[in-house]
Design a protein around this motif. Structure first.
Motif, short mmCIF file in Angstrom:
data_model
loop_
_atom_site.label_atom_id
_atom_site.label_comp_id
_atom_site.label_asym_id
_atom_site.label_seq_id
_atom_site.Cartn_x
_atom_site.Cartn_y
_atom_site.Cartn_z
N LEU A 1 0.82 -1.21 0.00
CA LEU A 1 0.00 0.00 0.00
C LEU A 1 0.85 1.26 0.00
CD1 LEU A 1 -2.78 -1.08 2.54
CD2 LEU A 1 -3.00 -0.84 0.06
N VAL A 2 1.94 1.22 0.77
CA VAL A 2 2.83 2.38 0.81
C VAL A 2 3.49 2.61 -0.53
CG1 VAL A 2 4.96 3.30 1.80
CG2 VAL A 2 3.25 2.27 3.29
N GLU A 3 4.05 1.54 -1.08
CA GLU A 3 4.79 1.67 -2.35
C GLU A 3 3.89 2.16 -3.48
OE1 GLU A 3 6.84 -1.54 -5.09
OE2 GLU A 3 8.10 -1.10 -3.34
N SER A 4 2.61 1.82 -3.43
CA SER A 4 1.69 2.26 -4.49
C SER A 4 1.51 3.77 -4.49
CB SER A 4 0.33 1.58 -4.31
OG SER A 4 -0.33 2.07 -3.15
N GLN A 5 1.90 4.43 -3.39
CA GLN A 5 1.75 5.88 -3.29
C GLN A 5 3.08 6.62 -3.42
OE1 GLN A 5 -1.00 7.04 0.02
NE2 GLN A 5 -1.06 4.85 0.44
N LEU A 6 4.16 5.88 -3.70
CA LEU A 6 5.49 6.49 -3.76
C LEU A 6 6.12 6.33 -5.14
CD1 LEU A 6 6.97 5.15 -0.39
CD2 LEU A 6 5.77 7.29 -0.77
N ILE B 1 3.51 6.51 7.41
CA ILE B 1 4.71 6.24 6.62
C ILE B 1 4.78 7.19 5.42
CG2 ILE B 1 5.87 4.56 5.13
CD1 ILE B 1 4.77 2.36 6.96
N VAL B 2 3.66 7.30 4.70
CA VAL B 2 3.64 8.18 3.52
C VAL B 2 3.90 9.62 3.92
CG1 VAL B 2 2.19 9.04 1.64
CG2 VAL B 2 2.11 6.62 2.25
N LYS B 3 3.36 10.01 5.07
CA LYS B 3 3.58 11.38 5.54
C LYS B 3 5.06 11.61 5.88
CE LYS B 3 2.18 14.62 9.16
NZ LYS B 3 1.33 14.81 10.38
N GLU B 4 5.71 10.62 6.45
CA GLU B 4 7.09 10.76 6.88
C GLU B 4 8.08 10.73 5.72
OE1 GLU B 4 8.38 11.36 9.81
OE2 GLU B 4 6.62 11.18 11.08
N ILE B 5 7.85 9.86 4.72
CA ILE B 5 8.86 9.66 3.66
C ILE B 5 8.25 9.74 2.27
CG2 ILE B 5 10.28 8.22 5.19
CD1 ILE B 5 9.22 5.83 3.36
N GLY B 6 7.16 10.43 2.11
CA GLY B 6 6.40 10.41 0.86
C GLY B 6 7.07 11.05 -0.34
N GLU C 1 0.72 -8.27 -4.47
CA GLU C 1 0.25 -7.81 -3.18
C GLU C 1 0.39 -8.91 -2.13
OE1 GLU C 1 -3.14 -4.57 -4.51
OE2 GLU C 1 -3.64 -6.31 -3.31
N GLY C 2 0.60 -8.45 -0.89
CA GLY C 2 0.71 -9.40 0.20
C GLY C 2 -0.65 -9.81 0.70
#
Length: 373
Positions: free
Chosen positions: A266-271, A326-331, A356-357
């Motif tokens: 989910l994180v990687e899909s936004q980065l 996470i996205v907020k910290e390293i987006g 996907e996991g």
């Protein structure tokens, strides 16, 4: 006996607050009237505080310094401006809660009042409790409204059929109102959204055992009054949807819990760059103290906003709020460099989509729960 003007203003504030609660609790009450009366209650309360403190709460012309007039009288600060003066921190949950209802007051349509009332119940409870706390903390306990209010008796929310009706009503809220709340909350930190001063949600637990003369039908328990172990149990129950019946914990659902691989996906899909479970995710939960390391004496010592420990599978699951954090910290590339002190691995344009996991439903399967990152 002649009272000071601030006291007359405060009395009018209390009158509106009591009227608002009556409108909410009455089966034929009007939600728009609740919004209007609580708006006035807060407005007069802050005016009373300013008046007592000898703070001029009237608008002046920036050029001339003269008062702005309405019908020949100085124009008093509106509620939004009063809130900004009383709570200068724009992230204060009390201010945000009141500002949301200022916006809702101008948006709710009459035919959708019941739906809006259902959807904002916890926030409305916080609005009233914040009002009471503000008044008592500023003017003293003699001005409390507690003895004049009663806990409402409800059939709807105490039965399975009633709960389904409430969910259905909330789902019918018009798109315009839903969008207003969604836009308002989009910029708010998840920790503030979880704050009881912003959204006060309760779970009723029937009292069993013998009754003493001192027992009340409703007894509110403050987290600060509990032991550390009791507080953890109650916090976990509130966040996970756990119903406490006598001495048993019954899990209602784990719908919103995510395994590490799902978090990474989910994180990687936004980065614009890669995000790896072992490389980035593990380092982030360690540095942000989201959960203890392997072998810790208390594996349950997590930040429950972001992570919970599953005793059955001896593993950790994460919340959607952790993905947002996470996205907020390293987006961005710049944020990634600042956090990790290294360059991110940018995605290749030709790379295949990442598999996907496991989904959150895998929390009930023993095999997937072996993930430990």
């Amino acid at each position: 006996m002649a009272y000071a003007r601030w006291r007359h203003i405060l009395t009018e504030s209390q009158r509106h607050a009591l009227k608002a609660v009556d409108e909410w609790n009455c089966s034929s009450g009007n939600y728009c009237d609740f919004l209007t009366h609580m708006h006035k209650a807060w407005h007069y309360l802050l005016h009373a505080e300013f008046h007592q403190a000898k703070i001029d709460y009237h608008y002046k012309d920036a050029q001339t310094g003269e008062y702005k007039l309405i019908d020949g009288e100085p124009k008093a600060w509106d509620l939004e401006f009063c809130l900004k003066q009383r709570y200068p921190n724009s992230s204060d949950p009390v201010r945000l809660n009141a500002e949301l209802f200022v916006a809702l007051r101008n948006k709710v349509e009459h035919r959708y009042e019941h739906n809006a009332k259902v959807a904002t119940g916890g926030k409305a409870q916080a609005l009233v409790m914040n009002y009471e706390h503000e008044m008592v903390s500023h003017f003293g306990g003699t001005f409390s409204l507690a003895e004049r209010l009663r806990f409402p008796v409800s059939l709807q929310s105490l039965t399975a059929e009633g709960r389904e009706q409430l969910r259905a009503a909330a789902a019918k809220l018009p798109k315009g109102t839903r969008d207003l709340v969604a836009r308002f909350e989009a910029a708010i930190d998840p920790a503030v959204l979880d704050d009881l001063k912003y959204d006060y949600r309760v779970r009723l637990v029937p009292v069993v055992g013998s009754k003493s003369d001192a027992d009340l039908a409703i007894d509110f328990v403050k987290l600060d009054d509990l032991s550390e172990d009791e507080r953890k149990v109650m916090m976990e129950a509130g966040r996970q949807g756990t119903v406490i019946i006598k001495n048993r914990h019954v899990e209602v659902a784990d719908k919103d819990k995510l395994l590490p691989s799902r978090v990474a996906c989910l994180v990687e899909s936004q980065l614009p760059f890669e995000f790896n479970v072992q490389r980035e995710h593990t380092e982030m939960w360690r540095r942000l103290a989201v959960r203890p390391t392997a072998g810790a004496s208390d594996p349950c010592d997590t930040d429950a906003r972001y992570c919970v420990y599953n005793e059955a599978f001896k593993s950790y699951a994460y919340t959607p709020a952790w993905v947002k954090r996470i996205v907020k910290e390293i987006g961005t590339v710049e944020k990634y460099r600042a956090f990790f002190g290294r360059e991110p691995r940018m995605k290749k344009a030709t790379s295949l989509p990442r598999q996907e996991g496991p989904t959150s439903s895998s929390l009930h399967d023993a095999q997937p729960m072996r993930e430990t990152a």
